[in-house]
Design a protein around this motif. Structure first.
Motif, short mmCIF file in Angstrom:
data_model
loop_
_atom_site.label_atom_id
_atom_site.label_comp_id
_atom_site.label_asym_id
_atom_site.label_seq_id
_atom_site.Cartn_x
_atom_site.Cartn_y
_atom_site.Cartn_z
N THR A 175 -33.71 50.68 -56.98
CA THR A 175 -34.87 51.14 -56.22
C THR A 175 -36.00 51.49 -57.19
O THR A 175 -35.77 51.84 -58.35
CB THR A 175 -34.54 52.39 -55.39
OG1 THR A 175 -34.27 53.50 -56.26
CG2 THR A 175 -33.32 52.15 -54.49
N TYR A 176 -37.23 51.37 -56.70
CA TYR A 176 -38.37 51.76 -57.53
C TYR A 176 -39.49 52.28 -56.64
O TYR A 176 -39.56 51.99 -55.44
CB TYR A 176 -38.85 50.60 -58.39
CG TYR A 176 -39.54 49.48 -57.65
CD1 TYR A 176 -40.92 49.52 -57.38
CD2 TYR A 176 -38.83 48.36 -57.21
CE1 TYR A 176 -41.56 48.49 -56.70
CE2 TYR A 176 -39.47 47.32 -56.53
CZ TYR A 176 -40.83 47.40 -56.27
OH TYR A 176 -41.46 46.38 -55.60
N CYS A 177 -40.38 53.08 -57.25
CA CYS A 177 -41.56 53.60 -56.56
C CYS A 177 -42.63 53.86 -57.62
O CYS A 177 -42.47 53.45 -58.77
CB CYS A 177 -41.24 54.86 -55.75
SG CYS A 177 -40.56 56.22 -56.74
N THR A 178 -43.70 54.56 -57.27
CA THR A 178 -44.82 54.72 -58.20
C THR A 178 -44.44 55.50 -59.45
O THR A 178 -44.64 55.04 -60.57
CB THR A 178 -46.00 55.43 -57.50
OG1 THR A 178 -46.34 54.71 -56.33
CG2 THR A 178 -47.21 55.51 -58.43
N GLY A 179 -43.92 56.72 -59.27
CA GLY A 179 -43.60 57.58 -60.41
C GLY A 179 -42.15 57.99 -60.50
O GLY A 179 -41.78 58.74 -61.40
N GLY A 180 -41.33 57.55 -59.55
CA GLY A 180 -39.90 57.86 -59.59
C GLY A 180 -39.43 58.88 -58.59
O GLY A 180 -38.24 58.96 -58.27
N ILE A 181 -40.35 59.68 -58.04
CA ILE A 181 -39.94 60.81 -57.21
C ILE A 181 -39.30 60.39 -55.88
O ILE A 181 -38.30 60.96 -55.44
CB ILE A 181 -41.12 61.78 -56.96
CG1 ILE A 181 -40.64 63.02 -56.21
CG2 ILE A 181 -42.26 61.08 -56.24
CD1 ILE A 181 -41.68 64.11 -56.14
N LYS A 182 -39.84 59.36 -55.23
CA LYS A 182 -39.26 58.92 -53.96
C LYS A 182 -37.85 58.38 -54.15
O LYS A 182 -36.99 58.55 -53.29
CB LYS A 182 -40.15 57.86 -53.31
CG LYS A 182 -41.45 58.38 -52.74
CD LYS A 182 -42.22 57.27 -52.04
CE LYS A 182 -43.51 57.81 -51.42
NZ LYS A 182 -44.28 56.73 -50.75
N CYS A 183 -37.63 57.74 -55.29
CA CYS A 183 -36.32 57.13 -55.53
C CYS A 183 -35.22 58.17 -55.74
O CYS A 183 -34.04 57.87 -55.53
CB CYS A 183 -36.40 56.20 -56.73
SG CYS A 183 -37.31 54.68 -56.38
N GLU A 184 -35.58 59.37 -56.16
CA GLU A 184 -34.57 60.41 -56.31
C GLU A 184 -33.86 60.66 -54.98
O GLU A 184 -32.63 60.80 -54.92
CB GLU A 184 -35.20 61.71 -56.82
CG GLU A 184 -35.89 61.60 -58.17
CD GLU A 184 -34.91 61.53 -59.34
OE1 GLU A 184 -33.68 61.52 -59.11
OE2 GLU A 184 -35.40 61.48 -60.50
N LYS A 185 -34.63 60.69 -53.91
CA LYS A 185 -34.03 60.91 -52.58
C LYS A 185 -33.60 59.61 -51.94
O LYS A 185 -32.58 59.56 -51.25
CB LYS A 185 -35.02 61.66 -51.69
CG LYS A 185 -35.23 63.10 -52.14
CD LYS A 185 -35.97 63.94 -51.12
CE LYS A 185 -35.99 65.40 -51.57
NZ LYS A 185 -36.69 66.28 -50.60
N ALA A 186 -34.37 58.55 -52.14
CA ALA A 186 -34.03 57.27 -51.52
C ALA A 186 -32.70 56.73 -52.06
O ALA A 186 -31.85 56.26 -51.29
CB ALA A 186 -35.14 56.26 -51.77
N SER A 187 -32.51 56.79 -53.36
CA SER A 187 -31.25 56.30 -53.94
C SER A 187 -30.08 57.17 -53.50
O SER A 187 -28.99 56.66 -53.22
CB SER A 187 -31.35 56.24 -55.47
OG SER A 187 -31.46 57.53 -56.04
#
Length: 324
Positions: A175-187
């Motif tokens: 998973t990837y996003c702009t700065g990493g924060i969304k992926c902490e919860k998405a993953s």
């Protein structure tokens, strides 16, 4: 070297009294003449701020010297000026609004540093999954990545069926996003839903561009400040989006000049001038149409704004907080 810095950061670390810390943090930003958006929540801190280089250095040092934020990482970019018009430090329930029933402090996907991501991204056994909103990936995304037509991360559960076929497979999901924060919860959410081999790009697209050259990121990266989009790929850049008005290739994203619309869309410079920064003829007729200055970025009304706004105790008296 440019005089200003733009800092993008987040950290999941419990904050016992978010309201009190919000006031302390607001004062810190005022002292250092920073502008931007900071979210304080019981689960941690998330922010993007801009300021002069020395002020940003002092800000980073202050956060790193706080035991709660000792492990914080900053993505640092340069700018000719402030990339924000205001300062907002707010308390919210989450540092990224998701409503996902996960705790990144307990479990997340395996973090991949930019160089490791670069090595793995083209492996036929790897699937890249974009966790950003539709208007973000419309202007830039990794080659071959799966994208979801969602407005925000809260809608992720509605799109899980689109990658259901990856469950039980030997595929690595990154998973990837702009700065990493969304992926902490998405993953973490993918793992909770039964997906195996879940990874995430640590530091997101921005860090990958800064540290690994941004190879195979097509288009530009949407950012939440006056710049709107920034180039990431310094190896094999391309343009994947087209002008909403005429269809010519462009990565230039704007907000519609009609305040009633305010939609994000891509618009070439010529059409921006011809159509006064609007996405449709109907918007062009809006009696409240904002003057188009060529940037397509419109801050909210600032006539009554003051960075001191909100920095008051419940009794309405100014607070005095010592910043160490």
């Amino acid at each position: 070297m440019k005089p200003y810095r733009v800092l993008l950061y987040y950290i999941y670390s419990p904050i016992e009294n978010p309201e009190q810390y919000r006031e302390e943090h607001h004062l810190l930003c005022l002292e250092l003449n920073l502008l931007g958006r900071v979210i304080v929540a019981p689960e941690g801190l998330n922010g993007t701020v801009s300021g002069l280089a020395a002020d940003c250095d002092a800000y980073m040092d202050t956060l790193r010297n706080d035991p709660r934020f000792a492990g914080i990482e900053f993505k640092i970019d340069e700018s000719d000026e402030h990339t924000f018009q205001k300062l907002h430090v707010r308390v919210k329930k989450e540092i990224v609004h998701s409503d996902l029933p996960v705790d990144p402090l307990r479990q997340t996907g395996i973090h991949l540093e930019p160089d490791d991501f670069k090595r793995l991204k083209n492996d036929p056994n790897v699937v890249l999954v974009d966790m950003r909103s539709n208007y973000e990936h419309s202007v830039g995304k990794f080659k071959g990545a799966i994208t979801f037509d969602m407005e925000n991360l809260r809608e992720l559960p509605e799109h899980i069926h689109e990658i259901e076929h990856l469950k039980g497979s030997d595929k690595k999901i990154i998973t990837y996003c702009t700065g990493g924060i969304k992926c902490e919860k998405a993953s973490a959410y993918l793992i909770a839903q039964g997906f195996d081999n879940v990874y995430q790009l640590h530091g997101g697209i921005i860090k990958y561009g800064m540290e690994a050259g941004g190879e195979d990121f097509d288009g530009e990266c949407y950012v939440f400040d006056n710049r709107v989009t920034v180039p990431v790929n310094h190896v094999n850049p391309s343009v994947i989006s087209t002008c909403h008005r005429c269809g010519t290739p462009t990565s230039r994203m704007v907000n519609c000049a009609s305040p009633a619309c305010n939609n994000h869309f891509t618009l070439c410079e010529a059409c921006g001038l011809d159509h006064q920064g609007t996405c449709s003829d109907a918007c062009k007729e809006d009696p409240e149409l904002r003057p188009y200055d060529g940037t397509g970025y419109y801050g909210k009304e600032t006539l009554s704004y003051s960075p001191l706004q909100g920095f008051k105790s419940r009794q309405g008296q100014p607070l005095t907080v010592e910043i160490k």
